[in-house]
Design a protein around this motif. Sequence first.
Motif, PDB file in Angstrom:
ATOM      1  N   UNK A 120       0.934  -1.140   0.017  1.00 43.26           N
ATOM      2  CA  UNK A 120      -0.026   0.057  -0.042  1.00 43.26           C
ATOM      3  C   UNK A 120       0.886   1.226  -0.060  1.00 43.26           C
ATOM      4  N   UNK A 121       0.176   2.484  -0.364  1.00 35.96           N
ATOM      5  CA  UNK A 121       0.961   3.817  -0.647  1.00 35.96           C
ATOM      6  C   UNK A 121       1.683   4.050   0.808  1.00 35.96           C
ATOM      7  N   UNK A 122       0.832   3.988   2.029  1.00 35.80           N
ATOM      8  CA  UNK A 122       1.621   4.152   3.330  1.00 35.80           C
ATOM      9  C   UNK A 122       2.802   3.398   3.723  1.00 35.80           C
ATOM     10  N   UNK A 123       2.742   1.932   3.358  1.00 31.44           N
ATOM     11  CA  UNK A 123       3.653   1.202   3.666  1.00 31.44           C
ATOM     12  C   UNK A 123       5.143   1.620   2.733  1.00 31.44           C
ATOM     13  N   UNK A 124       4.835   2.152   1.622  1.00 36.21           N
ATOM     14  CA  UNK A 124       5.759   2.364   0.519  1.00 36.21           C
ATOM     15  C   UNK A 124       6.469   3.847   0.994  1.00 36.21           C
ATOM     16  N   UNK A 125       5.469   4.727   1.128  1.00 35.57           N
ATOM     17  CA  UNK A 125       5.775   6.138   1.552  1.00 35.57           C
ATOM     18  C   UNK A 125       6.792   6.245   2.660  1.00 35.57           C
ATOM     19  N   UNK A 126       6.632   5.637   3.568  1.00 34.12           N
ATOM     20  CA  UNK A 126       7.531   5.870   4.832  1.00 34.12           C
ATOM     21  C   UNK A 126       9.034   5.741   4.467  1.00 34.12           C
ATOM     22  N   UNK A 127       9.476   4.483   3.737  1.00 33.75           N
ATOM     23  CA  UNK A 127      10.911   4.401   3.503  1.00 33.75           C
ATOM     24  C   UNK A 127      11.006   4.748   2.133  1.00 33.75           C
ATOM     25  N   UNK A 128       9.976   4.900   1.045  1.00 30.76           N
ATOM     26  CA  UNK A 128      10.220   5.195  -0.387  1.00 30.76           C
ATOM     27  C   UNK A 128      10.524   6.654  -0.564  1.00 30.76           C
TER      28      UNK A 128
END
Length: 152
Positions: A113-121
């Motif tokens: 999901x976007x939140x999972x990726x955004x934190x590290x991405x």
Amino acid sequence: MAESTDRFDASVRHALWSQRRLAIDPDRRVRVLVVDDNETAAEALSLALAEDDYETRYVFGGVSAIQLVSHWVPDIIILDINMPEYDGFETAHLLRCLVNTRNAGIIAFTALSAPDVARQGLPAGFDAYCQKGCTLDAITSLIDHLVVRQAR
């Protein structure tokens, strides 16, 4: 374009996260590198983008991506996250450190999901996010937002 205010919303299927724009000669096709450890998925996306007149290559992991960009420089990198050896976050970070890909557009292409990726991405250098299962139009729309055709 400003960063998406809804980038941490789990319902987001694709989003532009940065203001990066790549100036491309209008007479040259946009070069897109697809990086995924799923060989079938990487080849299929690469072939679909080639049908839309992008110049494409695909590789099966972060290590192969780092090796390829030493002699073929992409404008856009579509990068899976969950891969063996270097995951997508490590690969994006390394690509940002290399002269050839420092300014490339990097799109996260993952089932996460976007939140999972955004934190590290975002800290790793991703410019955009597209969840696997989105249409090809969603991916090409992100590419088109990152690329600016610059007249000579």
